[in-house]
Design a protein around this motif. Structure first.
Motif, short mmCIF file in Angstrom:
data_model
loop_
_atom_site.label_atom_id
_atom_site.label_comp_id
_atom_site.label_asym_id
_atom_site.label_seq_id
_atom_site.Cartn_x
_atom_site.Cartn_y
_atom_site.Cartn_z
N LEU A 88 0.57 -1.11 -0.42
CA LEU A 88 -0.51 -0.32 0.07
C LEU A 88 0.85 1.45 0.30
O LEU A 88 1.91 1.89 1.02
N PRO A 89 0.74 2.05 -1.12
CA PRO A 89 1.09 3.25 -1.16
C PRO A 89 1.30 4.73 0.06
O PRO A 89 -0.49 4.73 0.56
N GLY A 90 1.48 5.69 0.26
CA GLY A 90 1.14 6.26 0.72
C GLY A 90 1.71 6.47 2.35
O GLY A 90 1.18 5.34 2.93
N GLU A 91 2.54 7.19 3.31
CA GLU A 91 2.50 7.15 5.42
C GLU A 91 1.79 6.49 6.04
O GLU A 91 1.73 6.24 6.71
N GLU A 92 0.19 6.45 5.40
CA GLU A 92 -1.26 6.60 6.13
C GLU A 92 -1.19 5.15 6.24
O GLU A 92 -1.88 4.49 7.96
N PHE A 93 -0.32 4.19 5.45
CA PHE A 93 -0.44 2.90 6.15
C PHE A 93 1.02 2.35 6.72
O PHE A 93 0.84 1.66 6.48
N ASP A 94 2.20 3.19 6.72
CA ASP A 94 3.23 2.93 7.42
C ASP A 94 2.81 1.70 8.47
O ASP A 94 4.01 0.44 8.60
N GLU A 95 2.24 2.21 9.52
CA GLU A 95 2.24 1.69 10.87
C GLU A 95 1.47 0.15 10.70
O GLU A 95 1.90 -0.28 11.06
N LEU A 96 0.51 0.43 9.86
CA LEU A 96 -0.74 -1.39 8.77
C LEU A 96 0.45 -2.12 8.46
O LEU A 96 0.73 -3.50 8.32
#
Length: 202
Positions: free
Chosen positions: A111-119
């Motif tokens: 998944l691209p994007g920082e919002e998915f870093d933790e996941l």
């Protein structure tokens, strides 16, 4: 061996005999590990095998350092930490003929994007954890013992293990698995909690 035998026969082994573990056995363990589920099919795990005497000794000292840091973090009295040191340095607790360090590569993601870093990070750790369980069950089948070492992921120690493995900061250490023949007959312990305590039907 039946699957039940491996599952219910597995227990954490902290003391190992001096008997060697063959390259074929190590290969069998890792081949079993990579059959585990992997989030998004990424297979972004890496298994670093510490086999040479020099590498094992360095890693062993980092495990000992991590154990002491862990017990100090939970405010264990110094006399108990001294007893731990005796078990490690005099009795050879966690001293094994092979160590397998399991890393994930944080750059490999779906998944691209920082919002998915933790996941993405959680998914990767979960995938590596399932691989470790496969490895441990195969070890039971081979007559080998294992134990999960998490204290090597403590701040300051994790970086030293990474450096010892020749990896950069893009890699994260999920755990170190000592592998060897048990020094004594394995005795699996019962779980403290009952089926009813850990299960909820909705």
């Amino acid at each position: 061996m039946e699957l039940d035998d491996a599952i219910f026969g597995r227990t954490s082994i902290r003391y190992f005999s001096g008997r060697d573990v063959s390259d074929e056995q190590v290969k069998s363990l890792i081949n079993a590990a990579v059959r585990a589920p992997t989030a998004s099919g990424l297979e972004n795990w890496l298994f670093v095998v510490f086999r040479s005497e020099e590498a094992r000794e360095k890693l062993y000292n980092l495990i000992a350092k991590g154990m002491e840091a862990y017990y100090r973090a939970v405010n264990l009295p110094e006399e108990k930490i001294a007893k731990l040191g005796k078990r490690i340095y005099e009795e050879g607790m966690f001293r094994a003929p092979v160590y397998i360090a399991v890393f994930i590569d944080r750059r490999v993601r779906f998944l691209p994007g920082e919002e998915f870093d933790e996941l993405e990070f959680i998914w990767s750790v979960e995938s590596a954890a399932m691989a470790i369980q496969n490895l441990m069950l195969r070890a039971v089948e081979l007559g080998l013992g294992t134990v999960y070492i998490g204290v090597t992921s403590l701040p300051g120690i994790e970086g030293e293990v990474r450096k010892l493995a020749g990896l950069d900061e893009n890699h994260y250490l999920v755990g170190v698995i000592p592998v060897g023949y048990p020094r004594a007959e394995p005795r699996p312990r019962k779980r403290r909690k009952t089926f009813e305590e850990v299960t909820r039907f909705i």
